[in-house]
Design a protein around this motif. Structure first.
Motif, short mmCIF file in Angstrom:
data_model
loop_
_atom_site.label_atom_id
_atom_site.label_comp_id
_atom_site.label_asym_id
_atom_site.label_seq_id
_atom_site.Cartn_x
_atom_site.Cartn_y
_atom_site.Cartn_z
N GLU A 1 74.38 43.03 11.46
CA GLU A 1 74.73 43.61 10.11
C GLU A 1 73.50 43.45 9.31
O GLU A 1 73.28 44.41 8.30
CB GLU A 1 75.94 42.80 9.33
CG GLU A 1 77.15 43.03 10.01
CD GLU A 1 78.48 42.06 9.51
OE1 GLU A 1 78.14 41.17 8.87
OE2 GLU A 1 79.34 42.17 10.30
N THR A 2 72.68 42.37 9.50
CA THR A 2 71.36 42.19 8.68
C THR A 2 70.48 43.37 9.11
O THR A 2 69.92 43.99 8.18
CB THR A 2 70.80 41.04 8.77
OG1 THR A 2 71.73 39.92 8.60
CG2 THR A 2 69.47 40.81 8.44
N GLU B 1 76.42 38.84 12.78
CA GLU B 1 75.72 38.71 11.37
C GLU B 1 74.22 39.13 11.63
O GLU B 1 73.72 39.98 10.70
CB GLU B 1 75.56 37.22 11.44
CG GLU B 1 74.86 36.66 9.92
CD GLU B 1 74.81 35.21 9.84
OE1 GLU B 1 74.20 34.68 8.71
OE2 GLU B 1 75.27 34.68 10.76
N ILE B 2 73.81 38.97 12.63
CA ILE B 2 72.26 39.64 12.96
C ILE B 2 72.33 41.18 13.03
O ILE B 2 71.49 41.92 12.40
CB ILE B 2 71.70 39.14 14.12
CG1 ILE B 2 71.11 37.73 14.33
CG2 ILE B 2 70.24 39.91 14.40
CD1 ILE B 2 71.05 37.11 15.36
N MET C 1 66.51 34.43 12.01
CA MET C 1 68.00 34.28 12.40
C MET C 1 68.37 33.93 13.86
O MET C 1 69.25 33.11 13.94
CB MET C 1 68.86 35.72 11.98
CG MET C 1 68.81 35.81 10.47
SD MET C 1 69.69 37.48 10.18
CE MET C 1 71.31 36.96 10.34
N LYS D 1 71.84 46.71 7.54
CA LYS D 1 71.66 46.83 6.14
C LYS D 1 70.20 46.97 5.75
O LYS D 1 69.78 47.92 4.78
CB LYS D 1 72.18 45.33 5.57
CG LYS D 1 72.00 45.32 4.29
CD LYS D 1 71.96 43.79 3.42
CE LYS D 1 73.53 43.37 3.79
NZ LYS D 1 73.65 41.82 3.26
N SER D 2 69.28 46.33 6.40
CA SER D 2 67.81 46.47 6.02
C SER D 2 67.41 47.80 6.35
O SER D 2 66.64 48.70 5.70
CB SER D 2 66.99 45.41 6.91
OG SER D 2 67.55 44.24 6.44
N SER E 1 70.04 46.67 -1.49
CA SER E 1 70.85 46.78 -0.01
C SER E 1 72.35 47.03 -0.49
O SER E 1 72.86 46.52 -1.50
CB SER E 1 70.53 45.57 0.51
OG SER E 1 69.14 45.50 0.96
N ASP F 1 77.77 43.17 1.77
CA ASP F 1 78.42 42.62 3.11
C ASP F 1 79.19 43.58 3.49
O ASP F 1 79.60 43.97 4.75
CB ASP F 1 78.39 41.07 3.27
CG ASP F 1 77.39 40.28 3.21
OD1 ASP F 1 76.17 40.87 3.26
OD2 ASP F 1 77.42 39.11 2.91
N ILE G 1 62.61 38.35 9.53
CA ILE G 1 64.00 37.78 9.06
C ILE G 1 64.97 37.69 10.44
O ILE G 1 65.44 36.83 10.64
CB ILE G 1 64.76 38.93 7.95
CG1 ILE G 1 64.00 38.69 6.76
CG2 ILE G 1 66.10 38.43 7.70
CD1 ILE G 1 64.60 39.69 5.80
N VAL G 2 64.92 38.69 11.08
CA VAL G 2 65.75 38.81 12.43
C VAL G 2 65.35 37.48 13.41
O VAL G 2 66.31 36.73 14.10
CB VAL G 2 65.68 40.02 13.23
CG1 VAL G 2 66.22 39.83 14.51
CG2 VAL G 2 66.36 41.06 12.26
#
Length: 220
Positions: free
Chosen positions: A163-164, A160-161, A151, A167-168, A179, A182, A147-148
């Motif tokens: 935070e992703t 944004e990256i 992105m 989160k993960s 999860s 945001d 996913i990263v």
């Protein structure tokens, strides 16, 4: 009334205890409580880490050296919801001013399983969060994440990256089925940042920046 704060530490500069706390006005502050039962607060500038007295502070009772010591001793100690402190059998009452608890309308992320799992996983024997270890773990996760990678390839922004990734990884560490949303992820990062003003995920951000720079370079 519980306060979102660190554990109390004993000062050597003056006869007092101190802790770092979340402020209702946002950000963090250092509170010192002398054994006589009087207290003073300094707010912490998030960008410069400079401390500024909140309200009137008597310098002979609360010298800046005491706040400096309190800042060093509480650095990297995690937040949790804690009650009043007793000094010499005198319970120090919590005043109703803006320095005490976190905003009522804001979610307290210290109560979340994600925050608790991160604190438990990365705290050392002194109870302080080892940010080097935490960043190393999160960087490894980011490096392996498809996913990263997608992105980065798409040119997503650093925040944004990050935070992703948070989160993960937080979901995985805490073994949650769902999860965080945001806004909660942003609050989680903010809470961790207040524990270590240099930025909790500084190394992770630098790693993401290098990934983005490498991707931009490959397009030339």
């Amino acid at each position: 009334m519980n306060i979102i704060r660190t554990q109390a530490v004993e000062l050597s500069v003056i006869p007092a205890l101190a802790y770092k706390q979340k402020l209702s006005t946002g950000g963090a502050g250092i509170k010192i409580l002398r054994v006589e039962g009087i207290s003073a607060v300094c707010t912490i500038n998030k960008r410069t880490t400079e401390m500024t007295p909140y309200g009137k502070v008597e310098e002979d009772l609360f010298p800046m050296e005491a706040f400096d010591e309190a800042y060093e001793l509480t650095n990297s100690l995690p937040y949790s919801a804690r009650g009043n402190i007793k000094l010499s059998a005198i319970e120090v009452a919590q005043s109703e001013d803006v320095t005490e608890d976190a905003p009522a309308e804001q979610v307290d992320m210290t109560l979340s399983p994600e925050y608790k799992a991160i604190v438990e996983r990365y705290s050392d024997e002194k109870g302080k969060i080892n940010y080097t270890l935490m960043n190393k773990d999160f960087i490894q996760f980011a490096s392996k994440s498809k996913i990263v990678a997608n992105m980065v390839e798409a040119g997503a922004g650093q925040d944004e990256i990050v935070e992703t990734v948070v989160k993960s990884r937080a979901t995985e560490i805490s073994r949650q089925k769902e999860s965080l949303d945001d806004e909660s992820v942003k609050l989680l990062i903010e809470t961790l940042d207040e524990i270590d003003p240099r930025s909790a995920f500084k190394e992770l951000k630098n790693h993401i920046n290098r990934m983005l720079a490498k991707q931009r370079g490959s397009r030339k």
